[in-house]
Design an enzyme around this catalytic site. Sequence first.
Site, PDB file in Angstrom:
ATOM      1  N   LEU A 185      11.432 -20.307  -4.278  1.00  0.00           N
ATOM      2  CA  LEU A 185      10.352 -19.482  -3.730  1.00  0.00           C
ATOM      3  C   LEU A 185       9.105 -19.556  -4.622  1.00  0.00           C
ATOM      4  O   LEU A 185       9.216 -19.508  -5.850  1.00  0.00           O
ATOM      5  CB  LEU A 185      10.850 -18.025  -3.660  1.00  0.00           C
ATOM      6  CG  LEU A 185       9.823 -16.942  -3.349  1.00  0.00           C
ATOM      7  CD1 LEU A 185       9.344 -17.040  -1.906  1.00  0.00           C
ATOM      8  CD2 LEU A 185      10.419 -15.552  -3.600  1.00  0.00           C
ATOM      9  N   THR A 216     -10.472  -7.285  -5.912  1.00  0.00           N
ATOM     10  CA  THR A 216     -11.761  -7.259  -6.611  1.00  0.00           C
ATOM     11  C   THR A 216     -12.410  -5.879  -6.496  1.00  0.00           C
ATOM     12  O   THR A 216     -13.310  -5.560  -7.260  1.00  0.00           O
ATOM     13  CB  THR A 216     -12.714  -8.331  -6.027  1.00  0.00           C
ATOM     14  OG1 THR A 216     -12.653  -8.269  -4.590  1.00  0.00           O
ATOM     15  CG2 THR A 216     -12.342  -9.731  -6.467  1.00  0.00           C
ATOM     16  N   HIS A 219       3.010   3.470  -8.964  1.00  0.00           N
ATOM     17  CA  HIS A 219       2.879   2.041  -9.265  1.00  0.00           C
ATOM     18  C   HIS A 219       4.149   1.501  -9.917  1.00  0.00           C
ATOM     19  O   HIS A 219       4.567   0.369  -9.665  1.00  0.00           O
ATOM     20  CB  HIS A 219       1.660   1.790 -10.153  1.00  0.00           C
ATOM     21  CG  HIS A 219       0.354   2.115  -9.482  1.00  0.00           C
ATOM     22  ND1 HIS A 219       0.083   1.749  -8.177  1.00  0.00           N
ATOM     23  CD2 HIS A 219      -0.748   2.789  -9.914  1.00  0.00           C
ATOM     24  CE1 HIS A 219      -1.138   2.164  -7.843  1.00  0.00           C
ATOM     25  NE2 HIS A 219      -1.648   2.815  -8.882  1.00  0.00           N
ATOM     26  N   ARG A 277      -5.821  -2.292   8.234  1.00  0.00           N
ATOM     27  CA  ARG A 277      -7.022  -2.920   7.657  1.00  0.00           C
ATOM     28  C   ARG A 277      -6.622  -4.205   6.966  1.00  0.00           C
ATOM     29  O   ARG A 277      -5.505  -4.283   6.427  1.00  0.00           O
ATOM     30  CB  ARG A 277      -7.622  -2.001   6.569  1.00  0.00           C
ATOM     31  CG  ARG A 277      -8.481  -0.885   7.038  1.00  0.00           C
ATOM     32  CD  ARG A 277      -9.261  -0.302   5.846  1.00  0.00           C
ATOM     33  NE  ARG A 277      -8.382   0.278   4.843  1.00  0.00           N
ATOM     34  CZ  ARG A 277      -7.870   1.494   4.908  1.00  0.00           C
ATOM     35  NH1 ARG A 277      -8.140   2.266   5.934  1.00  0.00           N
ATOM     36  NH2 ARG A 277      -7.093   1.949   3.954  1.00  0.00           N
ATOM     37  N   ASP A 308       0.827  -1.204   0.000  1.00  0.00           N
ATOM     38  CA  ASP A 308       0.000   0.000   0.000  1.00  0.00           C
ATOM     39  C   ASP A 308       0.866   1.260   0.000  1.00  0.00           C
ATOM     40  O   ASP A 308       1.967   1.259   0.546  1.00  0.00           O
ATOM     41  CB  ASP A 308      -0.903  -0.017   1.242  1.00  0.00           C
ATOM     42  CG  ASP A 308      -2.083   0.940   1.108  1.00  0.00           C
ATOM     43  OD1 ASP A 308      -2.287   1.496   0.010  1.00  0.00           O
ATOM     44  OD2 ASP A 308      -2.801   1.133   2.111  1.00  0.00           O
ATOM     45  N   GLY A 309       0.346   2.314  -0.607  1.00  0.00           N
ATOM     46  CA  GLY A 309       1.010   3.610  -0.524  1.00  0.00           C
ATOM     47  C   GLY A 309       1.643   4.104  -1.812  1.00  0.00           C
ATOM     48  O   GLY A 309       2.316   5.144  -1.805  1.00  0.00           O
TER      49      GLY A 309
HETATM   50  C1  FPP Z   1      -1.563   0.175  -3.539  1.00  0.00           C
HETATM   51  O1  FPP Z   1      -1.210   1.510  -3.560  1.00  0.00           O
HETATM   52  C2  FPP Z   1      -1.061  -0.522  -4.708  1.00  0.00           C
HETATM   53  C3  FPP Z   1      -1.826  -1.120  -5.670  1.00  0.00           C
HETATM   54  C4  FPP Z   1      -3.279  -1.214  -5.631  1.00  0.00           C
HETATM   55  C5  FPP Z   1      -1.216  -1.694  -6.869  1.00  0.00           C
HETATM   56  C6  FPP Z   1      -0.086  -2.625  -6.587  1.00  0.00           C
HETATM   57  C7  FPP Z   1       0.703  -2.806  -7.804  1.00  0.00           C
HETATM   58  C8  FPP Z   1       2.037  -2.819  -7.840  1.00  0.00           C
HETATM   59  C9  FPP Z   1       2.901  -2.663  -6.658  1.00  0.00           C
HETATM   60  C10 FPP Z   1       2.729  -2.994  -9.129  1.00  0.00           C
HETATM   61  C11 FPP Z   1       2.589  -4.349  -9.722  1.00  0.00           C
HETATM   62  C12 FPP Z   1       3.284  -5.404  -8.968  1.00  0.00           C
HETATM   63  C13 FPP Z   1       3.500  -6.648  -9.461  1.00  0.00           C
HETATM   64  C14 FPP Z   1       4.192  -7.662  -8.629  1.00  0.00           C
HETATM   65  C15 FPP Z   1       3.103  -7.050 -10.806  1.00  0.00           C
HETATM   66  P1  FPP Z   1      -2.374   2.602  -3.641  1.00  0.00           P
HETATM   67  O2  FPP Z   1      -2.499   3.010  -5.059  1.00  0.00           O
HETATM   68  O3  FPP Z   1      -3.608   2.070  -3.011  1.00  0.00           O
HETATM   69  O4  FPP Z   1      -1.744   3.738  -2.765  1.00  0.00           O
HETATM   70  P2  FPP Z   1      -2.507   4.877  -1.960  1.00  0.00           P
HETATM   71  O5  FPP Z   1      -3.332   4.179  -0.921  1.00  0.00           O
HETATM   72  O6  FPP Z   1      -1.403   5.691  -1.386  1.00  0.00           O
HETATM   73  O7  FPP Z   1      -3.341   5.633  -2.975  1.00  0.00           O
END
Ligand code: FPP
Length: 239
Positions: free
Chosen positions: A132, A67, A38, A191, A21-22
């Site tokens: 892994l 989802t 991202h 959460r 997250d973040g």
């Molecule tokens: C949460 O940050 C992150 C996501 C919903 C996307 C996760 C995707 C990646 C880390 C890249 C892809 C990884 C792989 C392994 C293919 P957020 O956007 O919810 O952050 P925020 O809460 O600060 O808005």
Amino acid sequence: MHPASHTAKGPLPAHVGIIMDGNGRWAQQRNQRRSQGHLEGLKTAKRIVQAAGGLGIAYLTLYVFSTENWKRTAGEVGFIMGLVKQYLAAEMDFFRKSRIRIRHAGDPAGLPREIAGEIQRVCEDTQDFTGLQVILALNYGGRDAIIRAIRRLIAQGPQEGPLTETEFRRCLDNPDIPDPDLIIRTAGEWRTSNFLLWEGAYAEYYVSDKLWPDWTAEDLREALARYQTRERRYGGAGT
Ligand code: FPP
């Protein structure tokens, strides 16, 4: 002295789940687009997969796309899906060299066809690797996983005797993978966000204030060290 140094070290977790997250906040802090967050998040995922393998973790589940994440703009959803595709294609040599097996958790039916196809291909190409195991939770929701398990049960027809937890567990995605021992969440949120609801019933939680793009192998080592100081009682009274 760190409190951990007073206590005997427990075993490492076999299965670690991470709620990454973040990314958005990381970008916002720098006046950049969310997509940049991202992109950095993907770099972190690569670092952490490498570190987890080196540290002797057996299973690593990464919560890539839930989802509920379909509620984001089409642009952001498309960007994350593109990153997944890019990751799977670009890392195949690394997976082969490091004997990393890729798995999927979530509903492939709800994914864009080419993404579902790419995941299936990489899962098949890496299925004999014994290092892994990285489980990509993509179009994954804990409640959705439970509902899909119930549908599988119904499809099996009437069973003899009352349903047991063990029988139900076998109907979830990836029944051979042990329950997560440790679930890490970054960016300081407390959460579960629909992550591994059934499997994570007795997982230890570790929340890091750092945003996911800032996470390093050292942060993973710290999380594991903290886990090793915990006493897991599974509802019992302990020693
Ligand atoms: C949460 O940050 C992150 C996501 C919903 C996307 C996760 C995707 C990646 C880390 C890249 C892809 C990884 C792989 C392994 C293919 P957020 O956007 O919810 O952050 P925020 O809460 O600060 O808005």
